[in-house]
Scaffold this active site. Sequence first.
Site, PDB file in Angstrom:
ATOM      1  N   HIS A 121       8.437   8.326  -4.671  1.00  0.00           N
ATOM      2  CA  HIS A 121       9.581   9.325  -3.645  1.00  0.00           C
ATOM      3  C   HIS A 121      10.431   9.423  -4.841  1.00  0.00           C
ATOM      4  O   HIS A 121      10.919   8.616  -5.066  1.00  0.00           O
ATOM      5  CB  HIS A 121       8.903   9.470  -2.659  1.00  0.00           C
ATOM      6  CG  HIS A 121      10.051  10.095  -1.431  1.00  0.00           C
ATOM      7  ND1 HIS A 121      11.296   9.348  -0.783  1.00  0.00           N
ATOM      8  CD2 HIS A 121       9.461  10.318  -0.413  1.00  0.00           C
ATOM      9  CE1 HIS A 121      11.308  10.872  -0.332  1.00  0.00           C
ATOM     10  NE2 HIS A 121      10.318  11.478   0.174  1.00  0.00           N
ATOM     11  N   ASP A 203       6.572   0.420  -1.648  1.00  0.00           N
ATOM     12  CA  ASP A 203       7.340   0.929  -0.329  1.00  0.00           C
ATOM     13  C   ASP A 203       5.940   1.900   0.436  1.00  0.00           C
ATOM     14  O   ASP A 203       5.329   1.815  -0.045  1.00  0.00           O
ATOM     15  CB  ASP A 203       7.661   2.294  -1.368  1.00  0.00           C
ATOM     16  CG  ASP A 203       8.064   2.888  -0.694  1.00  0.00           C
ATOM     17  OD1 ASP A 203       7.511   3.975   0.771  1.00  0.00           O
ATOM     18  OD2 ASP A 203       8.831   4.661  -0.895  1.00  0.00           O
ATOM     19  N   LYS A 229       7.520   8.099  10.579  1.00  0.00           N
ATOM     20  CA  LYS A 229       6.555   8.554   9.881  1.00  0.00           C
ATOM     21  C   LYS A 229       5.320   8.127  10.434  1.00  0.00           C
ATOM     22  O   LYS A 229       4.365   7.890  10.076  1.00  0.00           O
ATOM     23  CB  LYS A 229       6.552   8.202   8.318  1.00  0.00           C
ATOM     24  CG  LYS A 229       7.382   9.316   7.473  1.00  0.00           C
ATOM     25  CD  LYS A 229       7.083   8.890   6.186  1.00  0.00           C
ATOM     26  CE  LYS A 229       8.106   9.207   5.985  1.00  0.00           C
ATOM     27  NZ  LYS A 229       8.047  10.831   5.383  1.00  0.00           N
ATOM     28  N   CYS A 369      10.005  15.884  -2.911  1.00  0.00           N
ATOM     29  CA  CYS A 369      10.916  14.771  -3.075  1.00  0.00           C
ATOM     30  C   CYS A 369      10.380  14.259  -4.573  1.00  0.00           C
ATOM     31  O   CYS A 369      10.403  12.905  -4.242  1.00  0.00           O
ATOM     32  CB  CYS A 369      10.945  14.089  -2.049  1.00  0.00           C
ATOM     33  SG  CYS A 369      12.139  14.514  -0.264  1.00  0.00           S
TER      34      CYS A 369
HETATM   35  C1  PLP Z   1       5.988   7.423  -0.337  1.00  0.00           C
HETATM   36  C2  PLP Z   1       7.756   7.845   0.401  1.00  0.00           C
HETATM   37  N1  PLP Z   1       8.567   6.582   0.589  1.00  0.00           N
HETATM   38  C3  PLP Z   1       9.542   6.996   1.009  1.00  0.00           C
HETATM   39  C4  PLP Z   1      10.097   8.218   1.840  1.00  0.00           C
HETATM   40  C5  PLP Z   1      11.729   8.342   2.506  1.00  0.00           C
HETATM   41  O1  PLP Z   1      11.330   7.692   4.013  1.00  0.00           O
HETATM   42  P1  PLP Z   1      13.236   8.185   4.604  1.00  0.00           P
HETATM   43  O2  PLP Z   1      13.115   9.587   4.602  1.00  0.00           O
HETATM   44  O3  PLP Z   1      12.316   8.260   5.898  1.00  0.00           O
HETATM   45  O4  PLP Z   1      13.522   7.117   4.027  1.00  0.00           O
HETATM   46  C6  PLP Z   1       8.677   8.695   1.708  1.00  0.00           C
HETATM   47  C7  PLP Z   1       9.371  10.729   2.970  1.00  0.00           C
HETATM   48  O5  PLP Z   1       8.946  11.211   2.630  1.00  0.00           O
HETATM   49  C8  PLP Z   1       7.518   8.699   1.617  1.00  0.00           C
HETATM   50  O6  PLP Z   1       6.961   9.490   1.446  1.00  0.00           O
END
Ligand code: PLP
Lengths: 411, 126
Positions: A121, A203, A229, A369
């Site tokens: 991401h 992550d 999430k 993203c």
């Molecule tokens: C794999 C992964 N990492 C990190 C994030 C980032 O999450 P946040 O926007 O809540 O920091 C997301 C969010 O879509 C994600 O899917």
Amino acid sequence: MRKLRNDFPILKRKIHGKSLVYLDNAATTQKPRQVIDAVSRYYAQTNANIHRGIHTLAEEATEAYEGARKKIADFIGAKDPAEIIFVRNATEGINLVARSFVAPRLLFERSRELLLTEMEHHSNLVPWHVLQSKVESPKSKVLLKFIPVKKNGTLDYSKLDTLITKKTALVSVTHASNVLGTINNIPRIVKAAHAKGVPVLVDAAQSAPHMPIDVQKLGCDFLVLSGHKMLGPTGIGVLWGRRELLEAMPPFLGGGDMIRSVRYDGFEPNDLPWKFEAGTPNIAGAIGLGAAVDYLQKISMQNIRAHEMVLTKYALKNMQKISGLTIYGPQDSKKQTGVISFNLHGIHAHDLASICDREGVAIRSGHHCAEPLVRKFGQNAMARVSFYLYNTKKEIDIFIDALKKAKEIFK
Amino acid sequence: MSDSLYREQILEHWRTPQNFGKLVHPTHEAFENNPLCGDEIGIHLNVNNHVVGDIRFYGVGCAISMAATSMLTEIILGKKIEELKKIKKEDVFNLLGVMPSPSRVKCALLGLSTFKKALQIFEQTE
Ligand SMILES: Cc1ncc(COP(=O)(O)O)c(C=O)c1O
């Protein structure tokens, strides 16, 4: 699982006159009454600043906030609640590690590389670009390397040993892809990294909500997740780190709460975990996340994973029957989470999402993203469905019907 | 289907976009993309005596951005630059015959913003 739908008030909403079918859980999840109530109860009955007062409300608020920390420690198998740092979201957790752990290491000549995967991401890619631009000089480049993603959406582990070198400052990888759904083999990556003394950040934004997580079993050194999430409120997330690493790290942000004592000419940082929690934190958010964790554990993460595997298998089977539909990812419920990205030939993902929306079905479209990954698969955009504990097979049927409608409209 | 966004007229333009392609020797051209969704549109113009004598557009995108741009090129063709400077986003919504939802407005207006960029280039080179 059917009864629990009643816990989610939003699932009763109508969208364009149709029942809401919420299949955008990888973006954010809906909240059960139990979480909404915990947050509103806190504001209605307990609200006070924490760690600062000796009056009853301050004590109760502190207890609730620290109680949430313990719940989360237990949820991910942390040895000590002091290893749980409250942050805004997974993104902030990664940035904290970038600034306070990796940046100091990059000053040493022998740590000049970072290893990621091609399926990260943006939140596990851009912080490293930012860091790169901060510490790089013409003489000392910081190299970003990537574990390749194969056509079937899984990582190419065969390159692991050559990609990790003595110069690697950190391996930072997603546990589960928010595009492909792929669940990565973290123990395998950790083993290869630790063999060369390289720490690993995981992550868990897309895994912690959907399957049992145990940081001891994963073997990693840092782990981040986002509360929103996993049924929790927005604006609260968690960084977990091994105590000895966190203790050796300099603070991230400066301010109140993160200090033990302050003079005009300097400060002494507080103990863990407060050293990394500058300023008044998201108290209500932490309490809400604690309630979310209670809710998830009551159902059990094994049961949630099992339910989502059934849904994923069912959805894959029915999507594969639609001609012209391409799925990106392993297409195997055992190897992936309930995240399925796809395209329907000749129909842009945005149009699919608009048509689904008309049927009450919320799906995601775009690059999720993860722009480099979407482009790697030769696409400008993808559509995506992602399931959670409250979704049903019937909802997947409605989604499949919406896809058929889209084909009808665009024939 | 009650989906008014995908009226037959829009689908018609999506199936057979008007003025689609590129000009061999455009006098002016512009390219825009929407990084959020990956839509890309380029516009080629032949401007003679302050009149758009020929126009083509190319690119990839959703039905809304493609249809809106196709409709827009029909309007633009043969008109004076002075007149074309007055085109507003409302005109695009009128052409589409529907007000897109907030998340789709960008799609509907990508062609217009590309054309505006081409007009700017025209002004600068005048
Ligand atoms: C794999 C992964 N990492 C990190 C994030 C980032 O999450 P946040 O926007 O809540 O920091 C997301 C969010 O879509 C994600 O899917």
